[in-house]
Structures are given as structure tokens and as C-alpha cells.
Design a protein around this motif. Structure first.
Motif, PDB file in Angstrom:
ATOM      1  N   ARG A 184       0.678  -1.336   0.193  1.00 17.55           N
ATOM      2  CA  ARG A 184      -0.024   0.057  -0.013  1.00 17.55           C
ATOM      3  C   ARG A 184       0.977   1.211  -0.055  1.00 17.55           C
ATOM      4  N   THR A 185       2.079   1.223   0.639  1.00 12.17           N
ATOM      5  CA  THR A 185       2.989   2.427   0.580  1.00 12.17           C
ATOM      6  C   THR A 185       4.212   2.458  -0.177  1.00 12.17           C
ATOM      7  N   GLU A 186       4.027   1.269  -1.195  1.00  8.94           N
ATOM      8  CA  GLU A 186       5.174   1.016  -2.300  1.00  8.94           C
ATOM      9  C   GLU A 186       6.560   1.305  -1.862  1.00  8.94           C
ATOM     10  N   LEU A 187       6.597   0.462  -0.482  1.00  8.40           N
ATOM     11  CA  LEU A 187       8.027   0.489   0.179  1.00  8.40           C
ATOM     12  C   LEU A 187       8.374  -0.963   0.181  1.00  8.40           C
ATOM     13  N   VAL A 188       9.603  -1.143   0.393  1.00  4.78           N
ATOM     14  CA  VAL A 188      10.196  -2.431   0.681  1.00  4.78           C
ATOM     15  C   VAL A 188       9.758  -3.175   1.821  1.00  4.78           C
ATOM     16  N   GLU A 189       9.233  -4.464   1.804  1.00  5.37           N
ATOM     17  CA  GLU A 189       8.622  -5.173   2.782  1.00  5.37           C
ATOM     18  C   GLU A 189       9.403  -5.239   4.041  1.00  5.37           C
ATOM     19  N   ARG A 190      10.661  -5.776   3.451  1.00  4.51           N
ATOM     20  CA  ARG A 190      11.757  -6.143   4.860  1.00  4.51           C
ATOM     21  C   ARG A 190      11.988  -4.958   5.602  1.00  4.51           C
ATOM     22  N   TYR A 191      11.951  -3.897   5.113  1.00  3.03           N
ATOM     23  CA  TYR A 191      12.043  -2.336   5.879  1.00  3.03           C
ATOM     24  C   TYR A 191      10.821  -2.041   6.716  1.00  3.03           C
ATOM     25  N   VAL A 192       9.600  -2.372   5.810  1.00  4.77           N
ATOM     26  CA  VAL A 192       8.236  -2.066   6.814  1.00  4.77           C
ATOM     27  C   VAL A 192       8.097  -2.882   7.885  1.00  4.77           C
ATOM     28  N   ARG A 193       8.459  -4.431   7.797  1.00  4.06           N
ATOM     29  CA  ARG A 193       8.374  -5.440   8.645  1.00  4.06           C
ATOM     30  C   ARG A 193       9.474  -4.771   9.983  1.00  4.06           C
ATOM     31  N   GLU A 194      10.679  -4.247   9.629  1.00  5.30           N
ATOM     32  CA  GLU A 194      11.624  -3.799  10.803  1.00  5.30           C
ATOM     33  C   GLU A 194      10.626  -2.487  11.179  1.00  5.30           C
ATOM     34  N   TRP A 195      10.305  -1.743  10.591  1.00 10.22           N
ATOM     35  CA  TRP A 195       9.545  -0.619  11.328  1.00 10.22           C
ATOM     36  C   TRP A 195       8.373  -0.838  11.945  1.00 10.22           C
ATOM     37  N   LEU A 196       7.576  -1.830  11.839  1.00 10.52           N
ATOM     38  CA  LEU A 196       6.506  -2.410  12.433  1.00 10.52           C
ATOM     39  C   LEU A 196       7.020  -2.958  13.895  1.00 10.52           C
ATOM     40  N   ALA A 197       8.036  -3.639  13.809  1.00 13.34           N
ATOM     41  CA  ALA A 197       8.496  -4.244  14.868  1.00 13.34           C
ATOM     42  C   ALA A 197       9.119  -3.333  15.826  1.00 13.34           C
ATOM     43  N   ALA A 198       9.784  -2.369  15.384  1.00 16.64           N
ATOM     44  CA  ALA A 198      10.150  -1.133  16.264  1.00 16.64           C
ATOM     45  C   ALA A 198       9.004  -0.343  16.985  1.00 16.64           C
ATOM     46  N   GLN A 199       7.864  -0.415  16.251  1.00 19.15           N
ATOM     47  CA  GLN A 199       6.601   0.359  16.778  1.00 19.15           C
ATOM     48  C   GLN A 199       5.967  -0.473  17.683  1.00 19.15           C
ATOM     49  N   VAL A 200       6.094  -1.891  17.484  1.00 19.21           N
ATOM     50  CA  VAL A 200       5.358  -2.958  18.623  1.00 19.21           C
ATOM     51  C   VAL A 200       6.388  -2.808  19.773  1.00 19.21           C
ATOM     52  N   ALA A 201       7.536  -2.780  19.745  1.00 16.88           N
ATOM     53  CA  ALA A 201       8.443  -2.911  20.933  1.00 16.88           C
ATOM     54  C   ALA A 201       8.341  -1.439  21.688  1.00 16.88           C
ATOM     55  N   GLY A 202       8.018  -0.220  20.920  1.00 13.80           N
ATOM     56  CA  GLY A 202       7.803   0.990  21.448  1.00 13.80           C
ATOM     57  C   GLY A 202       6.463   1.153  21.927  1.00 13.80           C
ATOM     58  N   GLU A 203       5.705   0.242  21.872  1.00 16.42           N
ATOM     59  CA  GLU A 203       4.344   0.175  22.119  1.00 16.42           C
ATOM     60  C   GLU A 203       3.295   1.310  21.512  1.00 16.42           C
ATOM     61  N   TYR A 204       3.740   1.536  20.190  1.00 18.02           N
ATOM     62  CA  TYR A 204       3.020   2.353  19.242  1.00 18.02           C
ATOM     63  C   TYR A 204       2.139   1.694  18.667  1.00 18.02           C
ATOM     64  N   LEU A 205       2.428   0.416  18.507  1.00 18.46           N
ATOM     65  CA  LEU A 205       1.218  -0.685  17.594  1.00 18.46           C
ATOM     66  C   LEU A 205       1.423  -1.869  18.753  1.00 18.46           C
ATOM     67  N   HIS A 206       0.303  -2.686  18.261  1.00 17.51           N
ATOM     68  CA  HIS A 206       0.551  -3.807  19.094  1.00 17.51           C
ATOM     69  C   HIS A 206       0.238  -5.314  18.035  1.00 17.51           C
ATOM     70  N   THR A 207       0.738  -6.148  18.426  1.00 20.30           N
ATOM     71  CA  THR A 207       0.215  -7.351  17.508  1.00 20.30           C
ATOM     72  C   THR A 207      -1.013  -8.149  18.062  1.00 20.30           C
ATOM     73  N   PRO A 208      -1.781  -8.637  17.447  1.00 21.67           N
ATOM     74  CA  PRO A 208      -3.200  -9.473  17.863  1.00 21.67           C
ATOM     75  C   PRO A 208      -2.749 -10.495  19.070  1.00 21.67           C
ATOM     76  N   SER A 209      -3.803 -10.793  19.629  1.00 20.55           N
ATOM     77  CA  SER A 209      -3.521 -11.877  20.785  1.00 20.55           C
ATOM     78  C   SER A 209      -3.667 -13.127  19.859  1.00 20.55           C
ATOM     79  N   PRO A 210      -3.008 -14.276  20.478  1.00 19.06           N
ATOM     80  CA  PRO A 210      -2.971 -15.693  19.911  1.00 19.06           C
ATOM     81  C   PRO A 210      -4.280 -15.832  19.401  1.00 19.06           C
ATOM     82  N   ALA A 211      -5.424 -15.585  19.956  1.00 23.90           N
ATOM     83  CA  ALA A 211      -6.784 -16.117  19.588  1.00 23.90           C
ATOM     84  C   ALA A 211      -6.902 -15.258  18.312  1.00 23.90           C
ATOM     85  N   ASP A 212      -6.755 -14.130  18.094  1.00 19.93           N
ATOM     86  CA  ASP A 212      -6.733 -13.253  16.994  1.00 19.93           C
ATOM     87  C   ASP A 212      -5.926 -14.001  15.709  1.00 19.93           C
ATOM     88  N   ARG A 213      -4.759 -14.078  16.102  1.00 17.70           N
ATOM     89  CA  ARG A 213      -3.875 -14.571  15.243  1.00 17.70           C
ATOM     90  C   ARG A 213      -4.588 -15.904  14.609  1.00 17.70           C
TER      91      ARG A 213
END
Length: 119
Positions: A78-107
Motif C-alpha cells: 500500500r505504501t510502495e515500500l520494501v517489505e523487509r524495511y516495513v517489517r522492521e519498522w513495524l517491529a520497532a513500533q510494537v517494541a515502543g508500544e506505538y502498535l500492538h500485535t493481535p492476541s494468539p486467539a486473534d492470530r
């Protein structure tokens, strides 16, 4: 201080914990142990600021807000960016608690791996 003044700056003296001088002349153990903690905290803050700025400039926050739960692959598409870098950015956002991953039931209910949700 006048801009033309010659000013000298010096770092605080770092003393390894084994070399602590327990006399009144040297730094206390608390001050020595404070230094590495400050370095780690400042480094984390700098990285969080950079990551937040990148997310804003590249439209990652807007795209995440528009789509809701999203995988790194879909967000990259959707953002026309490289997936690897987006994945790393998402991981940093989760680590900083800006985003969260779904619970195991949601997954289990979702077919896409690596989804993140606004915190």
C-alpha cells in the motif's frame, strides 16, 4: 556566554565499576552506574524519534490507520515500500508500544501473518 568566547566542553569522567574510588574525591558507584543507563535511554529515545519521523514521512501511520490490522507485506504494498524495511519498522513500533500485535486467539482467526494494530 558570548558567541565568540572560547569555551571548552569535557565529557563526564567514566570510571569502570571495578576502579571506583570510594574516597570523597571520586564519583560514587551510583553515578558510575548511571552513565550506561543514560546512554541506553538516550539511544532508545533517538531511535524512537527517528522511527516515528520515518513513519510519518513515509505515510506508514496513515496507511495503518486507514487499513486497521495489516501485515508487513500488505502495508509495504500500500505504501510502495520494501517489505523487509516495513517489517522492521513495524517491529520497532510494537517494541515502543506505538502498535500492538493481535492476541494468539486473534492470530488464529486471521490468515495474514505479522499483523499489527494501533495501540
Amino acid at each position: 556566554m558570548h558567541p565568540d568566547e572560547d569555551v571548552t566542553f569535557a565529557p563526564r569522567r567514566f570510571v569502570p565499576p571495578g576502579d571506583i574510588d570510594h574516597s570523597d574525591h571520586g564519583p560514587g558507584e551510583d553515578r558510575v552506574l548511571e552513565f550506561p543507563g543514560r546512554v541506553v535511554a538516550d539511544t532508545g529515545a533517538a531511535f524512537a524519534g527517528l522511527s516515528t519521523s520515518l513513519g510519518d514521512r513515509l505515510g506508514l501511520y496513515r496507511a495503518t490507520a486507514r487499513t486497521g490490522p495489516v501485515s508487513s507485506a500488505r502495508l509495504a504494498e500500500r505504501t510502495e515500500l520494501v517489505e523487509r524495511y516495513v517489517r522492521e519498522w513495524l517491529a520497532a513500533q510494537v517494541a515502543g508500544e506505538y502498535l500492538h500485535t493481535p492476541s494468539p486467539a486473534d492470530r488464529r482467526r486471521r490468515t495474514e501473518a505479522g499483523q499489527a494494530h494501533p495501540a
